[in-house]
Write a protein that holds these residues in place. Structure first.
Motif, PDB file in Angstrom:
ATOM      1  N   GLN A  72       0.827  -1.199   0.000  1.00 50.55           N
ATOM      2  CA  GLN A  72       0.000   0.000   0.000  1.00 50.55           C
ATOM      3  C   GLN A  72       0.868   1.258   0.000  1.00 50.55           C
ATOM      4  O   GLN A  72       0.561   2.228  -0.695  1.00 50.55           O
ATOM      5  CB  GLN A  72      -0.941   0.007   1.204  1.00 50.55           C
ATOM      6  N   VAL A  73       1.936   1.228   0.774  1.00 54.94           N
ATOM      7  CA  VAL A  73       2.856   2.371   0.816  1.00 54.94           C
ATOM      8  C   VAL A  73       3.522   2.539  -0.550  1.00 54.94           C
ATOM      9  O   VAL A  73       3.666   3.663  -1.042  1.00 54.94           O
ATOM     10  CB  VAL A  73       3.907   2.189   1.935  1.00 54.94           C
ATOM     11  N   ALA A  74       3.884   1.435  -1.184  1.00 57.69           N
ATOM     12  CA  ALA A  74       4.502   1.492  -2.515  1.00 57.69           C
ATOM     13  C   ALA A  74       3.538   2.097  -3.536  1.00 57.69           C
ATOM     14  O   ALA A  74       3.959   2.843  -4.428  1.00 57.69           O
ATOM     15  CB  ALA A  74       4.951   0.108  -2.950  1.00 57.69           C
ATOM     16  N   GLU A  75       2.252   1.805  -3.419  1.00 57.56           N
ATOM     17  CA  GLU A  75       1.250   2.375  -4.329  1.00 57.56           C
ATOM     18  C   GLU A  75       1.152   3.888  -4.157  1.00 57.56           C
ATOM     19  O   GLU A  75       1.087   4.629  -5.142  1.00 57.56           O
ATOM     20  CB  GLU A  75      -0.120   1.745  -4.078  1.00 57.56           C
ATOM     21  N   ILE A  76       1.142   4.334  -2.913  1.00 55.88           N
ATOM     22  CA  ILE A  76       1.085   5.774  -2.644  1.00 55.88           C
ATOM     23  C   ILE A  76       2.326   6.448  -3.211  1.00 55.88           C
ATOM     24  O   ILE A  76       2.240   7.485  -3.873  1.00 55.88           O
ATOM     25  CB  ILE A  76       0.963   6.043  -1.121  1.00 55.88           C
ATOM     26  N   ALA A  77       3.493   5.850  -2.960  1.00 57.86           N
ATOM     27  CA  ALA A  77       4.752   6.422  -3.447  1.00 57.86           C
ATOM     28  C   ALA A  77       4.774   6.454  -4.977  1.00 57.86           C
ATOM     29  O   ALA A  77       5.243   7.436  -5.564  1.00 57.86           O
ATOM     30  CB  ALA A  77       5.933   5.621  -2.909  1.00 57.86           C
ATOM     31  N   ALA A  78       4.267   5.416  -5.612  1.00 59.14           N
ATOM     32  CA  ALA A  78       4.245   5.372  -7.082  1.00 59.14           C
ATOM     33  C   ALA A  78       3.367   6.491  -7.637  1.00 59.14           C
ATOM     34  O   ALA A  78       3.736   7.155  -8.618  1.00 59.14           O
ATOM     35  CB  ALA A  78       3.749   4.014  -7.555  1.00 59.14           C
ATOM     36  N   ARG A  79       2.222   6.730  -6.999  1.00 63.07           N
ATOM     37  CA  ARG A  79       1.356   7.820  -7.449  1.00 63.07           C
ATOM     38  C   ARG A  79       2.064   9.162  -7.309  1.00 63.07           C
ATOM     39  O   ARG A  79       1.983  10.023  -8.191  1.00 63.07           O
ATOM     40  CB  ARG A  79       0.041   7.829  -6.659  1.00 63.07           C
TER      41      ARG A  79
ATOM     42  N   LEU B 205      -1.454  16.422  -2.885  1.00 63.95           N
ATOM     43  CA  LEU B 205      -1.194  16.855  -1.512  1.00 63.95           C
ATOM     44  C   LEU B 205      -1.770  15.868  -0.510  1.00 63.95           C
ATOM     45  O   LEU B 205      -1.166  15.594   0.528  1.00 63.95           O
ATOM     46  CB  LEU B 205      -1.775  18.250  -1.297  1.00 63.95           C
ATOM     47  N   GLN B 206      -2.918  15.298  -0.821  1.00 65.43           N
ATOM     48  CA  GLN B 206      -3.529  14.314   0.069  1.00 65.43           C
ATOM     49  C   GLN B 206      -2.640  13.073   0.188  1.00 65.43           C
ATOM     50  O   GLN B 206      -2.419  12.552   1.278  1.00 65.43           O
ATOM     51  CB  GLN B 206      -4.913  13.926  -0.442  1.00 65.43           C
ATOM     52  N   ASP B 207      -2.108  12.594  -0.948  1.00 70.64           N
ATOM     53  CA  ASP B 207      -1.191  11.452  -0.900  1.00 70.64           C
ATOM     54  C   ASP B 207       0.074  11.803  -0.127  1.00 70.64           C
ATOM     55  O   ASP B 207       0.607  10.994   0.628  1.00 70.64           O
ATOM     56  CB  ASP B 207      -0.819  10.987  -2.309  1.00 70.64           C
ATOM     57  N   TRP B 208       0.580  13.034  -0.315  1.00 70.07           N
ATOM     58  CA  TRP B 208       1.790  13.452   0.387  1.00 70.07           C
ATOM     59  C   TRP B 208       1.556  13.452   1.899  1.00 70.07           C
ATOM     60  O   TRP B 208       2.383  12.958   2.664  1.00 70.07           O
ATOM     61  CB  TRP B 208       2.221  14.838  -0.093  1.00 70.07           C
ATOM     62  N   HIS B 209       0.408  13.997   2.320  1.00 70.83           N
ATOM     63  CA  HIS B 209       0.093  14.016   3.747  1.00 70.83           C
ATOM     64  C   HIS B 209      -0.100  12.603   4.294  1.00 70.83           C
ATOM     65  O   HIS B 209       0.292  12.311   5.428  1.00 70.83           O
ATOM     66  CB  HIS B 209      -1.165  14.853   4.012  1.00 70.83           C
ATOM     67  N   LEU B 210      -0.684  11.736   3.499  1.00 72.13           N
ATOM     68  CA  LEU B 210      -0.871  10.350   3.927  1.00 72.13           C
ATOM     69  C   LEU B 210       0.482   9.668   4.110  1.00 72.13           C
ATOM     70  O   LEU B 210       0.727   9.022   5.131  1.00 72.13           O
ATOM     71  CB  LEU B 210      -1.719   9.598   2.899  1.00 72.13           C
TER      72      LEU B 210
END
Length: 70
Positions: free
Chosen positions: A18-25, A38-43
Motif C-alpha cells: 500500500q505504501v509502494a502504491e502511494i509512493a508510485a502515485r 497533496l492528500q497522498d503526500w500528507h498520507l
C-alpha cells in the motif's frame, strides 16, 4: 473533497504494498488536481510518523529536513 482519517490501528495494518502504491502515485505526479497529490503526500507523511520502517525507501518524496532547535 474527501477527507481521509486514519487511526492508530489503521497505521498498524498498512502493508508495504500500500505504501509502494502511494509512493508510485507521488512519483508519477499525474493527479487531476494539486489537492489529490497533496492528500497522498500528507498520507505518506502520516505513515512515516507511525511506521517509518515502511516509508524509509520513499523518504526522498517527503523532503523532510532535520531541524536543529538549539
Amino acid at each position: 473533497m474527501t477527507t481521509l482519517t486514519l487511526k492508530e490501528k489503521d497505521f498498524a495494518q498498512i502493508t508495504p504494498e500500500q505504501v509502494a502504491e502511494i509512493a508510485a502515485r507521488l512519483e508519477e505526479d499525474e493527479y487531476n488536481t494539486p489537492f489529490e497529490g497533496l492528500q497522498d503526500w500528507h498520507l505518506l507523511r502520516a505513515i512515516a510518523f507511525h511506521r517509518q520502517d515502511l516509508v524509509e525507501p520513499y523518504l526522498y518524496l517527503l523532503d523532510i529536513e532535520a531541524y536543529d532547535e538549539s
